[in-house]
Structures are given as structure tokens and as C-alpha cells.
Design a protein around this motif. Sequence first.
Motif, PDB file in Angstrom:
ATOM      1  N   ALA A 191       0.839  -1.202   0.000  1.00 63.64           N
ATOM      2  CA  ALA A 191       0.000   0.000   0.000  1.00 63.64           C
ATOM      3  C   ALA A 191       0.875   1.253   0.000  1.00 63.64           C
ATOM      4  N   SER A 213       2.490   1.542  -3.408  1.00 61.07           N
ATOM      5  CA  SER A 213       1.463   1.924  -4.381  1.00 61.07           C
ATOM      6  C   SER A 213       1.170   3.412  -4.297  1.00 61.07           C
ATOM      7  N   GLU A 214       1.079   3.922  -3.059  1.00 62.14           N
ATOM      8  CA  GLU A 214       0.837   5.351  -2.873  1.00 62.14           C
ATOM      9  C   GLU A 214       1.970   6.168  -3.478  1.00 62.14           C
ATOM     10  N   LEU A 259       1.623   5.887  -7.380  1.00 60.93           N
ATOM     11  CA  LEU A 259       0.468   6.641  -7.878  1.00 60.93           C
ATOM     12  C   LEU A 259       0.728   8.143  -7.822  1.00 60.93           C
ATOM     13  N   ARG A 260       1.466   8.589  -6.811  1.00 65.59           N
ATOM     14  CA  ARG A 260       1.804  10.010  -6.727  1.00 65.59           C
ATOM     15  C   ARG A 260       2.788  10.375  -7.832  1.00 65.59           C
ATOM     16  N   LEU A 312      -2.309  10.573  -8.051  1.00 67.77           N
ATOM     17  CA  LEU A 312      -2.432  11.371  -6.831  1.00 67.77           C
ATOM     18  C   LEU A 312      -1.636  12.656  -7.035  1.00 67.77           C
ATOM     19  N   ASP A 353      -5.841   7.206   1.794  1.00 65.54           N
ATOM     20  CA  ASP A 353      -4.821   7.738   0.893  1.00 65.54           C
ATOM     21  C   ASP A 353      -4.985   7.239  -0.534  1.00 65.54           C
ATOM     22  N   LEU A 354      -5.398   5.991  -0.691  1.00 63.12           N
ATOM     23  CA  LEU A 354      -5.454   5.378  -2.021  1.00 63.12           C
ATOM     24  C   LEU A 354      -6.773   5.615  -2.738  1.00 63.12           C
ATOM     25  N   SER A 378      -7.241   8.002  -5.780  1.00 70.77           N
ATOM     26  CA  SER A 378      -6.644   7.636  -7.072  1.00 70.77           C
ATOM     27  C   SER A 378      -7.566   6.758  -7.914  1.00 70.77           C
TER      28      SER A 378
END
Length: 260
Positions: A63, A66-67, A70-71, A76, A210-211, A214
Amino acid sequence: MQSNAAAAMLITMLVVWARDGKPHYTSMNENQHIAYISNIGAEGIQPFFITGSIITVVFLDLALFSERWLRHAGQLVPNKGKLDKACAISSLVFAVAGALGLILLSIFDTKHHPNLHDAFLVLFIAAYIISAVLICAEYLRLGIFYRSQHRVLIVSFFIKLSFIIIELALAIAFAICAKSKDISKRDPSAVLEWIISFVFTGYVLSFVVDLLPSVRTRNHVPQGEKRIAMTSMSGPPASLEEPLTTDSTGPNFYRGQRVF
């Protein structure tokens, strides 16, 4: 999923201990009546304890990674400086260290390797608290910069800050009770260990906050794409010169209002 796995592991271990009549394991102190997680994990269900620990930290660290991805990919909102990016990367390093700590403490059980077990327990707790502090620093900077657009960043910051404060206070109380020469403090320290573990599952769950921004759905645009769209709308529309006609003198142009 990672939060469900952690909670399921803890609840299952409590059920097993209660089902067996709350036995006094050989790894427990003489006057101890409440088993530590490590006491239960060292007696008969160690493979389950190891498997549950691996699943918990693998999915948590996935996780986190992934965050980060994605940022970076624009789903994100991006980092705005070297400091918050450094905090993000450093938090991943400490998260991996914390994951190794939990896996190793489940392998080197308190019954056969008490000193190693305690060392890996300290590594697990300390590394994840430091990781959370670094994530908090990143989200504070992001929340301040995007405060008018993405308030979820500030919400996530306060969730993680609450985790740090609560977990740090519990960890200090646990260490004082566990290392006290007063054997009557063993049961309180065991209770504190269970509370720390369940609070940790709440921290794991916080990454859903947080996810989710996205995720693309029919009614939701990913956070990063929404930022780009809002930026485009706030500025003047981009224009291109396009040929209207072409004659012997060359192309004739008009100002096209094509917005990107």
C-alpha cells in the motif's frame, strides 16, 4: 485487505487461547495470567503467526509503495519539493525495516529466542513509528500546499498523527510495565501489547483514505487528474495558430481557441 488480515490474525489467536482454557504457557512468567501475543504465537500455532505477520506487513508495504507510485504517476497529487519526496522515500525504507522486524520476531519466538524476539519487537515498533512520522511530514506539506483543493490530505495527516501519539504513548507504557521488576505489571503489559496491535491495524486501515482518491469511477476523477483539470481551468486557454486557407502567398492563419 491488509487490515482485515491483521485483525483476523489477532482475533484468531485470542480465540485459540480462550478455547484452550486460557492456559499458562511455558514462556509466560510465573504470576502472569494474560498471555502476550508472542506467548500464544510460540505455542503450537507459530506457522499461523508467521503467515499472518507476513501477510500483514507485505500488504501494508505494498500500500505504501502503491501510494508512492500513484503520486509519481500523476493519479495522486505530486510532491512539491525535495523535502516531502525525501520523507516519502525514507518512510518506505523504515516501513521495510518494520516489516522485517515483525516477520523475524514471529520466527524467533519468545520461548526459544527471547533476546532476539525482544530486539525484533523493538525494531518493528520503532521503525513503523518513524515511518509514520515521515509520512506525517510529507502529508502536512502536501496538505498545506493543496489545502484549498484536496482536504483529504489534511484528514490523512491528522489520522496518522493520532496513530503516532497513541502508539508512542502505549509503547512507552508497555516498555515500562514489561521491564519492571514488579511481576504484577506483566498482565498490564500484556494488555497493552494487545491494544498496540489493534491500534496498528487501524493505522493500516488509514491507507484506504490515501489510495481512494486515485480510483477512477463513473462519478470520480483521480486526484492527480482533477488537479490538472483545475489548473487548466484557472489559467487562460491555450491557443494555436492553424492555417485557414493556403494560396500563392502561403498559409493564412487564424487564432484557434483549442483548450488543452
